[in-house]
Write an enzyme that holds these catalytic residues in place. Structure first.
Site, PDB file in Angstrom:
ATOM      1  N   GLU A   1       7.933 -41.823   5.080  1.00 37.39           N
ATOM      2  CA  GLU A   1       8.810 -42.283   4.369  1.00 37.39           C
ATOM      3  C   GLU A   1       9.687 -40.971   3.861  1.00 37.39           C
ATOM      4  OE1 GLU A   1       6.416 -43.363   0.761  1.00 37.39           O
ATOM      5  OE2 GLU A   1       5.664 -45.038   2.067  1.00 37.39           O
TER       6      GLU A   1
ATOM      7  N   GLU B   1       2.794 -48.091   3.276  1.00 35.30           N
ATOM      8  CA  GLU B   1       1.860 -47.091   3.948  1.00 35.30           C
ATOM      9  C   GLU B   1       1.049 -48.014   4.962  1.00 35.30           C
ATOM     10  OE1 GLU B   1       3.563 -45.146   0.602  1.00 35.30           O
ATOM     11  OE2 GLU B   1       2.402 -47.279   0.785  1.00 35.30           O
TER      12      GLU B   1
ATOM     13  N   GLN C   1       3.611 -39.738   1.961  1.00 38.51           N
ATOM     14  CA  GLN C   1       4.166 -38.895   1.063  1.00 38.51           C
ATOM     15  C   GLN C   1       3.376 -38.165  -0.003  1.00 38.51           C
ATOM     16  OE1 GLN C   1       7.572 -40.043  -1.793  1.00 38.51           O
ATOM     17  NE2 GLN C   1       8.677 -39.922   0.215  1.00 38.51           N
ATOM     18  N   PHE C   2       2.689 -38.542  -0.493  1.00 39.31           N
ATOM     19  CA  PHE C   2       1.499 -38.200  -1.259  1.00 39.31           C
ATOM     20  C   PHE C   2       0.046 -38.659  -1.063  1.00 39.31           C
ATOM     21  CE2 PHE C   2       5.307 -37.321  -3.624  1.00 39.31           C
ATOM     22  CZ  PHE C   2       5.175 -36.153  -4.184  1.00 39.31           C
ATOM     23  N   ALA C   3      -0.909 -38.073  -0.983  1.00 41.92           N
ATOM     24  CA  ALA C   3      -2.218 -38.406  -0.561  1.00 41.92           C
ATOM     25  C   ALA C   3      -2.605 -39.659  -1.541  1.00 41.92           C
ATOM     26  CB  ALA C   3      -3.213 -37.506  -0.726  1.00 41.92           C
TER      27      ALA C   3
ATOM     28  N   PRO D   1      -3.372 -48.139   0.212  1.00 36.41           N
ATOM     29  CA  PRO D   1      -2.915 -49.573   0.875  1.00 36.41           C
ATOM     30  C   PRO D   1      -3.159 -49.415   1.993  1.00 36.41           C
ATOM     31  CG  PRO D   1      -1.444 -49.002  -0.810  1.00 36.41           C
ATOM     32  CD  PRO D   1      -2.233 -47.765  -0.651  1.00 36.41           C
TER      33      PRO D   1
ATOM     34  N   HIS E   1       0.301 -38.407  -8.363  1.00 36.15           N
ATOM     35  CA  HIS E   1       0.774 -37.548  -7.410  1.00 36.15           C
ATOM     36  C   HIS E   1      -0.102 -36.453  -7.322  1.00 36.15           C
ATOM     37  CE1 HIS E   1       4.379 -40.057  -8.707  1.00 36.15           C
ATOM     38  NE2 HIS E   1       4.869 -39.678  -7.437  1.00 36.15           N
TER      39      HIS E   1
END
Length: 337
Positions: free
Chosen positions: A29, A60, A82-84, A89, A129
């Protein structure tokens, strides 16, 4: 040798890997035209074209599933979640497909896949986040899990991850993105200026996965940490006046148990520090391994210093983090044991 932030080192590592092997492709992303939300892939699309560095939909599961297919086909995908916090998903794809592909195909297929994810708190990102989910990946056979603590390690470990024939979860502590974290502070620094940069070697300077690093030598207690907590552990030892040996694990799977055991057998004491929640965190596994290997050398019970067993507390973020005060208390307690 160049001075870089972790962001710049990761970007440089992408460049080295992509220049060396045209099978390396990068997507996720906003990683293409925009260069990633943290700018770790900035300039790659312009240099290598949109066929090798491109943007993906906000999906994801689709990103990971596509990457697994590409890896089985013979490419070497490097993808960014983009963030852990957004990886859940895609967890089924990672566990049921990527981690098992080599074994379920009896070696006919491999999955040379790197899944990069910014992890941890410290940027006022709130509950969605700021999570530290490393333990859910270390539990899965077939995955390697990497967490660098400095720019040079980020580059070297990344290059080894790209070269690895199996899937690697590459977790990047957000608090370290702009330089080594000042572990002496329980709260954010008053200035958001960059911290001192790290020396990063030029070219292909791979660091083997599964090899820990002693960042501070000591004789009285072993401190096991990774990511941001390495700096907190070092600061705590200095402030508490304890002759602590700090080990940066660097990779959680495979784990460098030999270095851990040698240190604990020397010191006779062990403190474990991580940002993630306490229950079923990776620290519990470390305690079990140390107990199994070093029981007769231990002079005191081991202690964990961790995050809380709560959903990520945005309003109390800096109380949630293990800081030098909490770690220092643990060091003093284990020395009294």
């Amino acid at each position: 040798m160049a001075q870089m932030t972790m962001i710049e080192a990761i970007r440089d590592a992408h460049d080295v890997a992509m220049a060396a092997d045209d099978k390396v492709v990068v997507f996720g992303e906003d990683v293409g035209f925009f260069g990633g939300v943290f700018r770790c892939t900035a300039g790659l699309q312009e240099k290598y074209g949109s066929a090798r560095c491109f943007d993906a939909p906000i999906n994801e599961s689709g990103i990971v599933g596509t990457a697994i297919g590409m890896a089985a086909y013979g490419l070497k995908p490097v993808i960014e979640i983009q963030f852990a916090d957004y990886v859940y998903p895609a967890y089924d794809q990672i566990v049921s497909e990527a981690a098992r592909l080599r074994h379920r195909s009896n070696g006919d297929f491999t999955c040379p896949l790197v899944i990069r994810m910014p992890t941890g708190g410290g940027i006022f990102g709130g509950q969605t986040h700021s999570q530290s989910p490393e333990a859910i990946f270390t539990h899965v056979s077939g995955l390697k899990v990497v967490i660098p603590s400095n720019p040079a390690d980020a580059k070297g470990l990344f290059l080894s991850a790209v070269a690895d024939p199996d899937p690697v979860i590459f977790l990047e502590p957000k608090r370290l993105y702009n330089g080594p974290f000042d572990g002496h502070h329980d709260r954010p620094l008053t200035s958001w200026k960059k911290h001192p940069l790290g020396d990063v070697p030029d070219g292909d300077v791979s660091i083997p996965l599964g090899k820990a690093k002693i960042t501070r030598e000591g004789a009285d207690v072993t401190v096991l940490a990774y990511g941001t907590m390495v700096y907190v552990a070092e600061a705590a030892a200095e402030e508490a006046g304890v002759d602590a040996e700090v080990i940066d694990l660097r990779t959680l799977m495979p784990l460098d148990l030999d270095t851990i055991v040698a240190s604990v057998q020397k010191t006779g004491r062990c403190v474990i520090v991580h940002e993630a929640t306490r229950t079923s965190g990776f620290g519990a596994e470390l305690m079990s391994l140390v107990q199994e290997s070093c029981f007769y050398h231990l002079e005191a019970p081991m202690i964990r210093v961790t995050g809380w067993d709560t959903p990520y507390p945005h309003a109390q973020e800096w109380e949630y983090f293990p800081g030098p005060a909490r770690v220092g208390e643990a060091l003093k307690k284990v020395m009294e044991g």
